[in-house]
Each structure stands twice: as C-alpha cells, then as structure tokens.
Design a protein around this motif. Structure first.
Motif, PDB file in Angstrom:
ATOM      1  N   THR A  87      61.770  22.703  94.244  1.00 61.14           N
ATOM      2  CA  THR A  87      62.794  23.455  94.978  1.00 61.14           C
ATOM      3  C   THR A  87      64.181  22.863  94.780  1.00 61.14           C
ATOM      4  O   THR A  87      65.172  23.593  94.679  1.00 61.14           O
ATOM      5  CB  THR A  87      62.447  23.493  96.485  1.00 61.14           C
ATOM      6  OG1 THR A  87      61.171  24.115  96.661  1.00 61.14           O
ATOM      7  CG2 THR A  87      63.490  24.286  97.264  1.00 61.14           C
ATOM      8  N   VAL A  88      64.273  21.538  94.721  1.00 57.42           N
ATOM      9  CA  VAL A  88      65.589  20.891  94.673  1.00 57.42           C
ATOM     10  C   VAL A  88      66.003  20.422  93.282  1.00 57.42           C
ATOM     11  O   VAL A  88      67.159  20.051  93.073  1.00 57.42           O
ATOM     12  CB  VAL A  88      65.639  19.678  95.636  1.00 57.42           C
ATOM     13  CG1 VAL A  88      65.296  20.091  97.052  1.00 57.42           C
ATOM     14  CG2 VAL A  88      64.705  18.553  95.167  1.00 57.42           C
ATOM     15  N   LYS A  89      65.082  20.434  92.319  1.00 52.38           N
ATOM     16  CA  LYS A  89      65.366  19.787  91.028  1.00 52.38           C
ATOM     17  C   LYS A  89      66.549  20.405  90.281  1.00 52.38           C
ATOM     18  O   LYS A  89      67.243  19.702  89.531  1.00 52.38           O
ATOM     19  CB  LYS A  89      64.125  19.804  90.147  1.00 52.38           C
ATOM     20  CG  LYS A  89      63.737  21.163  89.603  1.00 52.38           C
ATOM     21  CD  LYS A  89      62.549  21.042  88.660  1.00 52.38           C
ATOM     22  CE  LYS A  89      62.213  22.386  88.004  1.00 52.38           C
ATOM     23  NZ  LYS A  89      61.089  22.252  87.056  1.00 52.38           N
ATOM     24  N   ASP A  90      66.785  21.700  90.464  1.00 50.64           N
ATOM     25  CA  ASP A  90      67.903  22.333  89.759  1.00 50.64           C
ATOM     26  C   ASP A  90      69.240  22.115  90.465  1.00 50.64           C
ATOM     27  O   ASP A  90      70.288  22.485  89.933  1.00 50.64           O
ATOM     28  CB  ASP A  90      67.648  23.837  89.609  1.00 50.64           C
ATOM     29  CG  ASP A  90      66.468  24.136  88.699  1.00 50.64           C
ATOM     30  OD1 ASP A  90      66.212  23.326  87.789  1.00 50.64           O
ATOM     31  OD2 ASP A  90      65.789  25.159  88.913  1.00 50.64           O
ATOM     32  N   SER A  91      69.193  21.518  91.654  1.00 53.49           N
ATOM     33  CA  SER A  91      70.420  21.343  92.441  1.00 53.49           C
ATOM     34  C   SER A  91      70.853  19.887  92.553  1.00 53.49           C
ATOM     35  O   SER A  91      71.935  19.606  93.078  1.00 53.49           O
ATOM     36  CB  SER A  91      70.217  21.916  93.853  1.00 53.49           C
ATOM     37  OG  SER A  91      69.840  23.274  93.809  1.00 53.49           O
ATOM     38  N   VAL A  92      70.011  18.974  92.085  1.00 55.18           N
ATOM     39  CA  VAL A  92      70.346  17.552  92.179  1.00 55.18           C
ATOM     40  C   VAL A  92      70.315  16.928  90.792  1.00 55.18           C
ATOM     41  O   VAL A  92      69.792  17.512  89.842  1.00 55.18           O
ATOM     42  CB  VAL A  92      69.352  16.807  93.110  1.00 55.18           C
ATOM     43  CG1 VAL A  92      69.434  17.357  94.515  1.00 55.18           C
ATOM     44  CG2 VAL A  92      67.925  16.920  92.569  1.00 55.18           C
ATOM     45  N   GLU A  93      70.878  15.754  90.690  1.00 54.74           N
ATOM     46  CA  GLU A  93      70.903  15.061  89.408  1.00 54.74           C
ATOM     47  C   GLU A  93      70.419  13.630  89.566  1.00 54.74           C
ATOM     48  O   GLU A  93      70.441  13.064  90.672  1.00 54.74           O
ATOM     49  CB  GLU A  93      72.319  15.054  88.827  1.00 54.74           C
ATOM     50  CG  GLU A  93      73.334  14.349  89.707  1.00 54.74           C
ATOM     51  CD  GLU A  93      74.731  14.372  89.117  1.00 54.74           C
ATOM     52  OE1 GLU A  93      75.575  13.600  89.604  1.00 54.74           O
ATOM     53  OE2 GLU A  93      74.969  15.157  88.180  1.00 54.74           O
ATOM     54  N   VAL A 142      72.995  17.665  99.181  1.00 53.32           N
ATOM     55  CA  VAL A 142      72.473  18.784  98.394  1.00 53.32           C
ATOM     56  C   VAL A 142      71.143  19.265  98.961  1.00 53.32           C
ATOM     57  O   VAL A 142      70.905  20.462  99.114  1.00 53.32           O
ATOM     58  CB  VAL A 142      72.295  18.371  96.915  1.00 53.32           C
ATOM     59  CG1 VAL A 142      71.703  19.518  96.104  1.00 53.32           C
ATOM     60  CG2 VAL A 142      73.632  17.944  96.321  1.00 53.32           C
ATOM     61  N   GLN A 145      71.635  21.409 102.050  1.00 52.88           N
ATOM     62  CA  GLN A 145      72.044  22.791 101.787  1.00 52.88           C
ATOM     63  C   GLN A 145      70.894  23.621 101.223  1.00 52.88           C
ATOM     64  O   GLN A 145      70.706  24.777 101.582  1.00 52.88           O
ATOM     65  CB  GLN A 145      73.221  22.799 100.815  1.00 52.88           C
ATOM     66  CG  GLN A 145      74.516  22.267 101.392  1.00 52.88           C
ATOM     67  CD  GLN A 145      74.973  23.069 102.606  1.00 52.88           C
ATOM     68  OE1 GLN A 145      74.947  24.300 102.610  1.00 52.88           O
ATOM     69  NE2 GLN A 145      75.397  22.358 103.638  1.00 52.88           N
ATOM     70  N   VAL A 146      70.108  23.015 100.336  1.00 55.91           N
ATOM     71  CA  VAL A 146      69.007  23.743  99.707  1.00 55.91           C
ATOM     72  C   VAL A 146      67.893  24.063 100.708  1.00 55.91           C
ATOM     73  O   VAL A 146      67.302  25.144 100.687  1.00 55.91           O
ATOM     74  CB  VAL A 146      68.432  22.932  98.524  1.00 55.91           C
ATOM     75  CG1 VAL A 146      67.158  23.577  97.989  1.00 55.91           C
ATOM     76  CG2 VAL A 146      69.469  22.823  97.414  1.00 55.91           C
TER      77      VAL A 146
END
Length: 302
Positions: A87-93, A142, A145-146
């Motif tokens: 769920t979060v992998k595309d929004s965090v680095e 992040v 928010q996600v």
C-alpha cells in the motif's frame, strides 16, 4: 578502692545466641555463594547473547518466516504487513541504502508497537541513530496520509452487525467509545506554546488526540491536525474535532467521567453513557484492564 574498679569487662554472649548467629552466618554465606554463581552464569549468558546478536544481524528476512515474531515486533500478521508494504511502497522512498523498504517499515512499526528508542533500533539494524531518525521523519508523514482514509465512520447497520455479545445486553445502541490520548513532546522554547502543551495529568508537555473506536475494536475517528495541546480539556477537544457532526438520533457514546458532554450530545439526539465500573475511580488499574480485556475476549468467542 576495690581491685579492678573502673575497668571494662567483656560481655558474655549466651551459647544459644552464639550458635544461632553462627548458623545464620553460615546460611547467608551459602546464599551469597549461590548468588555469585547465578550472577556469573547470567553474565556468561549475556555475553553469549551479545555475541549471537553481533554475528546474526537483525533484518526483516530473519523474521519474515516466523509469524509469531512478525506479530510481536509489528503488531501485525505477516499478511497484513505485506498488504501495508504494498500500500505504501509507491509513496515512500528508501532513506538508508543498506536497509530494504521492508526493514524501513519494520523499524517504524517496532517504534510504534514496542516504544523502542532510536538507539535500540539502530543497534539492531547496524545503522546509526541519525539513520533511524531520518527514516521516521521521512516515512511517518507519508504513511499517515496514505493510511488516513482507512479510518472511516461506519453506519449504524455495520456497527450492529459487528457488535460483540458483551455490548448487546446493555449498550445495544452504542455507536462509538471515545477517549483522549496524549503523546510526549520536547518542551517548546516558546513560552506560550510551552504553557499550552503542558499536561497536568502527565506532568509533561504533550499533544492530545481524541480517538473513537467501534464496539468491535476498530478505530473509527481521530481528531485532525496536531490534535490539541496537553492543556486542552477533553470537552474542548471533542467540540473542536468535529465529532458532534457525526452523531445521529439514538446514538449512544461511551466515555469516562472526564467527558462532560451530555448537553452537546443531547442537542443531536445522542446519549452519553458512562460505564458504572469507572465511577469513583481516577483510573483503572492494570489488573482491572486485563480483567476487562479477558472478559471481552471471552464474550467474543462464546
């Protein structure tokens, strides 16, 4: 003048008392020797554990196949952890190249779940405290928010459908259980902010949030933004959070005695219910909390 006058004489200890003291001394000496043996044994085990930890670096791969360990460190099952990661992998680095994204998420969940210090987590992952601090500052906002859309206010039908048996007898119309929670913060340098965030209850500077939970245990409401400073009352925070706008006629809200919001709920046709076991008490003991938890779990499984 009598001979020997003025000279001190040694007191004679009765033989029974002497033998008793000698026996106690012997027992204490034996106990001391046994304790020294135990201490040395524990020291050896401690050194062995440290060596094992140094030779076996902590990582997500070292626990991912052990469901019990994943649950212990994160509070999540392996399936939910994987779902959260996707769920979060595309929004965090990735902040620290030597750690995988799974380990970034694991570090954060360990912090939230176990309350570990950054130094502890850094030691486990063989990185610096600065690395862990950067991970927290980068990923937590992040993730907030996600994941925020997951907090939803359910309809009455959904509440009734999932209501535990222990609620149905006395709190059939219960829509939500509310309480305020506080988080410690560093003492602000600004005097006004320092005063606004000082909590008399916690004797520390805090931020306070209003949290709502369904009878089934799902988080259904969270006050927005920075919540309120520790100085704000539960009543004021509830009014400013928008919680009243969600209430409907015949709703029952469970809360403790600190929520003096009967009139505010009544305007919307809702009712405040204060469980009887909280009356006359400042705070429930740890044992009482465990008893309540055990009772609810028992009711849910029978």
């Amino acid at each position: 003048m009598e001979a020997g006058a003025g000279l001190c004489t040694e007191a004679t200890v009765p033989k029974a008392v002497h033998d008793d003291l000698k026996q106690k001394y012997s027992q204490l000496s034996t106990e001391y020797d046994n304790l020294r043996v135990d201490i040395n044994k524990l020291k050896a085990e401690n050194e062995q554990l440290k060596a094992t930890l140094r030779n076996t670096p902590f990582s997500f791969s070292s626990i991912k196949c052990k469901a019990a360990q994943v649950l212990f460190f994160t509070g999540l099952t392996s399936v939910i952890f994987e779902w959260l990661l996707q769920t979060v992998k595309d929004s965090v680095e990735v902040v620290r190249g030597s750690l995988t994204l799974e380990e970034h998420l694991l570090a954060i969940l360990m912090k939230l779940r176990l309350g570990l210090s950054n130094k502890d987590i850094a030691y486990r992952f063989n990185v610096t405290e600065c690395d862990i601090s950067k991970i927290m500052r980068s990923l937590l906002p992040v993730m907030s928010q996600v994941l925020k859309p997951l907090i939803k206010w359910p309809g009455k039908h959904a509440i009734l459908k999932t209501m535990p048996k222990c609620f149905k007898a006395k709190y059939t119309c219960c829509r939500c259980i509310i309480d305020c929670t506080e988080f410690f913060i560093n003492r602000p340098t600004n005097l006004t902010s320092r005063a606004q965030t000082y909590s008399n209850y916690k004797s520390h500077n805090t931020v306070k949030y209003l949290v709502g939970m369904s009878p089934a245990g799902a988080i259904t409401f969270l006050s927005a933004g920075g919540g309120g400073g520790g100085r704000v009352s539960d009543k004021q925070l509830t009014a400013e959070s928008g919680f009243y706008d969600l209430q409907e006629v015949n709703d029952e809200i469970l809360a403790d005695r600190g929520f003096t919001i009967i009139d505010e709920l009544a305007v919307r046709g809702a009712t405040l219910r204060i469980p009887h076991f909280t009356k006359g008490k400042k705070q429930l003991s740890a044992q009482e909390m465990e008893n309540i938890k055990a009772f609810v779990e028992h009711e849910n499984t029978h």
